[in-house]
Motif scaffolding. Structure first.
Motif, mmCIF file in Angstrom:
data_model
loop_
_atom_site.group_PDB
_atom_site.id
_atom_site.type_symbol
_atom_site.label_atom_id
_atom_site.label_comp_id
_atom_site.label_asym_id
_atom_site.label_seq_id
_atom_site.Cartn_x
_atom_site.Cartn_y
_atom_site.Cartn_z
ATOM 1 N N HIS A 91 13.256 12.535 56.382
ATOM 2 C CA HIS A 91 13.758 13.900 56.404
ATOM 3 C C HIS A 91 13.761 14.459 54.975
ATOM 4 C CE1 HIS A 91 15.472 12.073 60.076
ATOM 5 N NE2 HIS A 91 15.271 13.277 60.584
ATOM 6 N N PRO A 92 13.770 15.781 54.812
ATOM 7 C CA PRO A 92 13.899 16.354 53.470
ATOM 8 C C PRO A 92 15.257 15.981 52.870
ATOM 9 C CG PRO A 92 13.174 18.008 55.058
ATOM 10 C CD PRO A 92 13.609 16.823 55.856
ATOM 11 N N GLN A 93 15.239 15.561 51.626
ATOM 12 C CA GLN A 93 16.467 15.146 50.943
ATOM 13 C C GLN A 93 16.557 15.843 49.589
ATOM 14 O OE1 GLN A 93 18.640 13.325 52.430
ATOM 15 N NE2 GLN A 93 17.595 11.988 53.902
ATOM 16 N N THR A 94 17.778 16.087 49.142
ATOM 17 C CA THR A 94 17.975 16.586 47.783
ATOM 18 C C THR A 94 18.447 15.494 46.842
ATOM 19 O OG1 THR A 94 20.229 17.285 48.348
ATOM 20 C CG2 THR A 94 18.478 18.943 48.524
ATOM 21 N N ASP A 95 19.096 14.465 47.372
ATOM 22 C CA ASP A 95 19.614 13.364 46.568
ATOM 23 C C ASP A 95 18.654 12.181 46.647
ATOM 24 O OD1 ASP A 95 21.370 10.691 46.439
ATOM 25 O OD2 ASP A 95 22.356 12.256 45.253
ATOM 26 N N MET A 96 18.220 11.690 45.489
ATOM 27 C CA MET A 96 17.227 10.618 45.474
ATOM 28 C C MET A 96 17.775 9.300 46.013
ATOM 29 S SD MET A 96 14.327 11.844 44.548
ATOM 30 C CE MET A 96 14.824 13.237 45.545
ATOM 31 N N ALA A 97 19.068 9.083 45.871
ATOM 32 C CA ALA A 97 19.657 7.878 46.454
ATOM 33 C C ALA A 97 19.575 7.933 47.976
ATOM 34 C CB ALA A 97 21.104 7.724 45.990
ATOM 35 N N ASP A 98 19.810 9.117 48.539
ATOM 36 C CA ASP A 98 19.688 9.273 49.995
ATOM 37 C C ASP A 98 18.243 9.084 50.445
ATOM 38 O OD1 ASP A 98 22.393 9.792 50.158
ATOM 39 O OD2 ASP A 98 22.156 11.976 50.207
ATOM 40 N N LEU A 99 17.320 9.607 49.672
ATOM 41 C CA LEU A 99 15.909 9.423 50.012
ATOM 42 C C LEU A 99 15.538 7.945 49.977
ATOM 43 C CD1 LEU A 99 13.137 10.708 50.647
ATOM 44 C CD2 LEU A 99 12.714 10.741 48.179
ATOM 45 N N GLY A 100 15.987 7.239 48.936
ATOM 46 C CA GLY A 100 15.702 5.811 48.848
ATOM 47 C C GLY A 100 16.290 5.033 50.005
ATOM 48 N N ALA A 101 17.504 5.377 50.393
ATOM 49 C CA ALA A 101 18.135 4.690 51.519
ATOM 50 C C ALA A 101 17.360 4.932 52.809
ATOM 51 C CB ALA A 101 19.583 5.151 51.664
ATOM 52 N N GLU A 102 16.854 6.153 52.996
ATOM 53 C CA GLU A 102 16.097 6.439 54.220
ATOM 54 C C GLU A 102 14.758 5.716 54.221
ATOM 55 O OE1 GLU A 102 14.736 10.124 57.117
ATOM 56 O OE2 GLU A 102 15.632 10.571 55.161
ATOM 57 N N ILE A 103 14.100 5.633 53.070
ATOM 58 C CA ILE A 103 12.833 4.900 52.994
ATOM 59 C C ILE A 103 13.052 3.429 53.344
ATOM 60 C CG2 ILE A 103 11.037 4.066 51.412
ATOM 61 C CD1 ILE A 103 11.363 6.782 49.934
ATOM 62 N N VAL A 104 14.090 2.824 52.786
ATOM 63 C CA VAL A 104 14.400 1.424 53.087
ATOM 64 C C VAL A 104 14.697 1.255 54.572
ATOM 65 C CG1 VAL A 104 16.079 -0.420 52.712
ATOM 66 C CG2 VAL A 104 15.164 0.860 50.762
ATOM 67 N N ARG A 133 6.871 -1.602 46.618
ATOM 68 C CA ARG A 133 8.337 -1.626 46.614
ATOM 69 C C ARG A 133 8.884 -0.216 46.840
ATOM 70 N NH1 ARG A 133 10.375 -6.479 44.457
ATOM 71 N NH2 ARG A 133 8.749 -7.813 43.538
ATOM 72 N N ALA A 134 9.948 -0.141 47.621
ATOM 73 C CA ALA A 134 10.525 1.160 47.970
ATOM 74 C C ALA A 134 11.012 1.913 46.735
ATOM 75 C CB ALA A 134 11.676 0.965 48.958
ATOM 76 N N GLU A 135 11.505 1.193 45.727
ATOM 77 C CA GLU A 135 12.011 1.888 44.546
ATOM 78 C C GLU A 135 10.894 2.601 43.781
ATOM 79 O OE1 GLU A 135 12.269 -2.594 43.354
ATOM 80 O OE2 GLU A 135 12.428 -1.381 45.179
ATOM 81 N N THR A 136 9.662 2.078 43.874
ATOM 82 C CA THR A 136 8.537 2.777 43.247
ATOM 83 C C THR A 136 8.231 4.064 43.992
ATOM 84 O OG1 THR A 136 7.633 0.604 42.655
ATOM 85 C CG2 THR A 136 6.209 2.503 42.335
ATOM 86 N N THR A 137 8.347 4.037 45.319
ATOM 87 C CA THR A 137 8.177 5.260 46.108
ATOM 88 C C THR A 137 9.190 6.313 45.684
ATOM 89 O OG1 THR A 137 7.440 3.936 47.989
ATOM 90 C CG2 THR A 137 8.065 6.214 48.431
ATOM 91 N N VAL A 138 10.432 5.913 45.483
ATOM 92 C CA VAL A 138 11.467 6.861 45.053
ATOM 93 C C VAL A 138 11.131 7.422 43.680
ATOM 94 C CG1 VAL A 138 13.922 7.195 44.607
ATOM 95 C CG2 VAL A 138 13.202 5.653 46.429
#
Length: 362
Positions: free
Chosen positions: A55-68, A235-240
């Motif tokens: 989903h569209p996110q404004t917070d990068m931590a939320d985006l990372g959590a969704e990718i994981v 790794r997901a953190e690289t995606t973020v």
């Protein structure tokens, strides 16, 4: 704050042999069984692939959590049918791709022949919101020379069907086989962008605007600029990190446009060379400097990218995360580097794939 969404394409593989398996339909059926209305996991050209969209996110931590979360869900669904997922941009092991039965994909196979059949590649697309098509095209004009740096960061495809290619992002080279890929000349206005789209569709070479595989484009479905140069990251953190830098590039470009600062007028030929250099050596050697288009050590070019986007990163609160993530990436290496280290240590591409299955979910 601009929103960011990510689409990732994963490789479906046998958990023991590491060989790609054409189980997309079975995985999607399990996903629909769990949630009939789900729209996270999506159909792709080949049965050996599985795509998901956040989903569209404004917070990068939320985006990372969704990718994981999406990666873990993909692994669970695949595991229930005896399969696994790997965030690999190309298959290290030989594979005969299986094109999914779908009218659009049949058209592509008939139109492009072998080119379509060779496209078993997995990318990462970042969607960054824009206020209008005019702003979006102004952004496209200004981010062009910086996109190869994102390719170098994300590079995760050194092997191709059993061989080391000599590239870190061979996916980007395979994608160039389509006739409608790569960088564009400066547009200058949304009208000129849309005129190019209309002319390309009228040619009959492409079926619809979704087949315009530019390095970056206006999304046909969302009010976003879509950056398409990145490999799917191991790794997901690289995606973020890629998504965060994508948003910072878009915000910086929009600010420059509003301030009346013109884009860099590099030719498409130079931009193609910059993309090739990023795909060839990634972070290991020189990149072409986005401003001068002259060779410069990759770590210095990364520093220029952080400086170029510094105000946007500071304003979004992402500066500290990006600095730490870049330092960690330089220490550990990107996915291509990790894959080659695994190959050197084990001598087995099968082991490369099975270990990457684990790292996909770490």
């Amino acid at each position: 704050m601009r929103t960011v969404g990510v689409e990732e394409e994963l490789l479906l593989v046998d958990p023991d042999s590491g060989e790609p398996r054409a189980q997309q339909s079975a995985v999607l059926a399990r996903a629909a069984q769990d949630d009939p209305g789900q729209d996270v996991f999506q159909k792709e050209l080949f049965g050996q692939m599985l795509e998901f969209a956040t989903h569209p996110q404004t917070d990068m931590a939320d985006l990372g959590a969704e990718i994981v979360h999406c990666r873990k869900e993909a692994a669970r669904l695949a595991g229930e049918i005896g399969c696994a997922v790997a965030a690999l941009a190309t298959s290290p092991l030989p594979v005969t791709p299986t094109i999914v039965a779908h009218e659009r994909y049949r058209w592509m196979t008939g139109q492009y022949g072998m080119t379509a059949q060779e496209q078993l590649i997995c990318g990462c697309h970042a969607h960054v919101s824009v206020a209008s098509d005019e702003e979006g095209v102004a952004v496209l004009d200004r981010i062009r020379p910086w996109l190869p740096v994102l390719c170098a960061l994300s590079a995760n495809s050194p092997f191709w069907h059993g061989r080391d290619t000599g590239y870190v992002s061979y996916r980007s080279r395979v994608q160039r086989r389509w006739p409608q890929t790569g960088p564009n000349e400066l547009f200058g206005s949304a009208e000129r962008y849309h005129r190019l789209v209309r002319d390309m569709l009228a040619s009959g070479v492409v079926l619809d605007s979704g087949m315009l595989y530019f390095d970056a484009r206006l999304s046909a479905r969302y009010p976003t600029v879509e950056l398409r140069v990145a490999d799917v990251c191991l790794r997901a953190e690289t995606t973020v990190l890629v998504a965060t830098l994508a948003r910072a590039l878009v915000e910086t470009a929009a600010r420059d446009w509003r301030a009346g600062r013109p884009p860099l007028d590099h030719s498409v030929n130079l931009l193609k060379l910059a993309g090739w250099q990023a795909a060839r050596s990634g972070l290991g050697q020189d990149l072409l400097d986005p401003v001068t288009m002259l060779p410069r050590p990759a770590v210095e070019v990364l520093g220029s990218l952080l400086e170029h986007t510094g105000d946007a990163l500071a304003d979004s609160g992402d500066a500290a995360f990006v600095a730490e993530a870049v330092a960690e990436l330089l220490r550990r290496g990107n996915g291509a580097h990790e894959q080659r280290l695994l190959m050197e240590r084990t001598g087995s591409l099968r082991h490369v794939v099975t270990e990457c299955v684990r790292r996909t979910q770490d």
